[in-house]
Design a protein around this motif. Structure first.
Motif, PDB file in Angstrom:
ATOM      1  N   VAL A 268       2.383  -0.880   2.527  1.00 36.46           N
ATOM      2  CA  VAL A 268       1.371  -0.689   1.442  1.00 36.46           C
ATOM      3  C   VAL A 268       2.383  -0.897   0.112  1.00 36.46           C
ATOM      4  CG1 VAL A 268      -0.313   0.884   0.372  1.00 36.46           C
ATOM      5  CG2 VAL A 268      -0.229   0.469   2.939  1.00 36.46           C
ATOM      6  N   LEU A 269       3.425  -0.328  -0.014  1.00 34.89           N
ATOM      7  CA  LEU A 269       4.145  -0.110  -1.163  1.00 34.89           C
ATOM      8  C   LEU A 269       4.523  -1.376  -1.648  1.00 34.89           C
ATOM      9  CD1 LEU A 269       6.024   3.316  -0.780  1.00 34.89           C
ATOM     10  CD2 LEU A 269       4.009   2.763  -2.228  1.00 34.89           C
ATOM     11  N   LEU A 270       5.086  -2.140  -0.676  1.00 38.88           N
ATOM     12  CA  LEU A 270       5.631  -3.386  -1.064  1.00 38.88           C
ATOM     13  C   LEU A 270       4.676  -4.701  -1.344  1.00 38.88           C
ATOM     14  CD1 LEU A 270       8.646  -3.756   1.689  1.00 38.88           C
ATOM     15  CD2 LEU A 270       8.705  -3.244  -0.780  1.00 38.88           C
ATOM     16  N   ALA A 271       3.549  -4.316  -0.860  1.00 36.73           N
ATOM     17  CA  ALA A 271       2.312  -5.236  -1.450  1.00 36.73           C
ATOM     18  C   ALA A 271       1.543  -4.853  -2.791  1.00 36.73           C
ATOM     19  CB  ALA A 271       1.110  -5.294  -0.250  1.00 36.73           C
ATOM     20  N   GLY A 272       2.392  -3.846  -3.333  1.00 38.17           N
ATOM     21  CA  GLY A 272       2.047  -3.443  -4.600  1.00 38.17           C
ATOM     22  C   GLY A 272       0.982  -2.288  -4.554  1.00 38.17           C
ATOM     23  N   GLY A 273       0.565  -1.713  -3.537  1.00 40.59           N
ATOM     24  CA  GLY A 273      -0.455  -0.490  -3.250  1.00 40.59           C
ATOM     25  C   GLY A 273       0.452   0.622  -3.899  1.00 40.59           C
ATOM     26  N   SER A 274      -0.760   1.442  -4.029  1.00 40.00           N
ATOM     27  CA  SER A 274      -0.370   2.956  -4.509  1.00 40.00           C
ATOM     28  C   SER A 274       0.166   4.027  -3.872  1.00 40.00           C
ATOM     29  CB  SER A 274      -1.750   3.528  -4.986  1.00 40.00           C
ATOM     30  OG  SER A 274      -2.462   3.936  -4.016  1.00 40.00           O
ATOM     31  N   ALA A 275       0.731   4.898  -4.361  1.00 37.89           N
ATOM     32  CA  ALA A 275       1.512   5.715  -3.476  1.00 37.89           C
ATOM     33  C   ALA A 275       0.353   6.650  -2.587  1.00 37.89           C
ATOM     34  CB  ALA A 275       2.139   6.965  -4.348  1.00 37.89           C
ATOM     35  N   GLU A 276      -0.585   6.642  -3.218  1.00 39.94           N
ATOM     36  CA  GLU A 276      -1.828   7.480  -2.394  1.00 39.94           C
ATOM     37  C   GLU A 276      -2.181   6.675  -1.347  1.00 39.94           C
ATOM     38  OE1 GLU A 276      -6.755   7.623  -3.522  1.00 39.94           O
ATOM     39  OE2 GLU A 276      -5.314   7.703  -4.972  1.00 39.94           O
TER      40      GLU A 276
END
Length: 298
Positions: A37-45
């Motif tokens: 999720v993070l590497l795809a630009g997603g939020s910490a949430e």
């Protein structure tokens, strides 16, 4: 841009020898899900939700499918999430027989003006919005049934491990913390521990960082452990973070006759700590695009 980081734990407690390998595998899979999720630009949430959902679906952990029963033989779950950017949080407690409790907590955070909903009304709110998988078949496991029967027969069992959780730092520098639990084996119906309590079970703050705790809820609640840990490591050198957090965990455990206590935390600079005072705690960490590392601390 900030290097994204996610840390997860599978609960502080005692892990049976035949489950130790799967505890490490499970936490590694959860960290990898959050990392994606993070590497795809997603939020910490979004990352902590993804990680906790993996752990809730893994029957080896005390959350979702695999949670333990209360003294009535009923599954009552708690979960919470908090984010740093606006200090918003959401939690549910005492929700019966739900597999994906963290999604209910996120619903409270994002679609109400409240922080905590409890019991049947929390379940009704989620059902009306089509969120959650409910029903005994969603959470029952042979492990839970065997542990319940053993305690009812008068045999003392260690609660294998208590609570799952995750903390994350995203590329925008925002932080989030989340936790989910089935609570304490054979607990009194209606008992709620630290997991859904902001400041005790979790905390996320733009200057302090994010923390998620695990262990005996009554001890953690009494010491407001998540917030206390972030305060203790605020502003210190990076190499002092883990020793200071570990010292706090030992203090809390010693005041509660050696109760299992643990936590994971991330500071805004990406410094992480994974500490516990218990027989075991499974954990995993993924930083940037490097493969997740995982282990079972003893």
């Amino acid at each position: 841009m900030t290097t994204p980081v996610i840390v997860v734990h599978g609960g502080a407690g005692t892990v049976a020898e035949d489950l130790r390998g799967s505890a490490v595998t499970g936490t590694r899979a959860a960290a990898a899900a959050g990392q994606a999720v993070l590497l795809a630009g997603g939020s910490a949430e979004a990352a902590v939700i993804a990680a906790v959902r993996v752990l809730e679906d893994d029957p080896g952990f005390n959350a979702g499918r695999g949670a333990c029963m209360n003294a009535d033989g009923v599954f009552e779950a708690d979960a919470a999430i908090m984010r740093s950017r606006d200090l918003r949080s959401g939690a549910v407690a005492g929700v019966r027989e739900v597999r994906d409790t963290i999604l209910l907590a996120a619903l409270v955070m994002n679609e109400t003006r409240h922080c905590l909903l409890v019991g049947d009304n929390a379940a009704r709110f989620a059902r009306e919005r089509g969120v959650g998988h409910f029903g005994r078949e969603e959470v029952w496991t042979a492990k839970a049934e065997a542990h319940f029967a053993a305690v009812r027969a008068g045999r003392r069992l260690d609660n294998r491990a208590d609570t799952v959780g995750a903390v994350a730092l995203d590329a925008r520098g925002e932080l989030s913390a989340a936790g989910s639990t089935g609570g304490v084996l054979y607990k009194l119906p209606g008992r709620v521990g630290d997991t859904p309590m902001v400041g005790s079970g979790l905390y996320a703050h733009p200057e302090l960082g994010a923390c998620a705790t695990t262990g005996l809820g009554e001890a953690i609640l009494t010491h407001v452990l998540a917030y206390a840990a972030l305060q203790r490591v605020h502003g210190v050198a990076a190499d002092a973070v883990t020793p200071l957090a570990a010292g706090l965990v030992r203090e809390v455990s010693s005041r509660w006759d050696g109760a299992a206590v643990g936590l994971i935390l991330l500071r805004p600079d990406g410094t992480a700590a994974i500490v516990h005072a218990s027989d075991h705690m499974s954990w995993a960490l993924a930083r940037g695009d490097a493969p997740a590392t995982a282990g079972l601390s003893v």
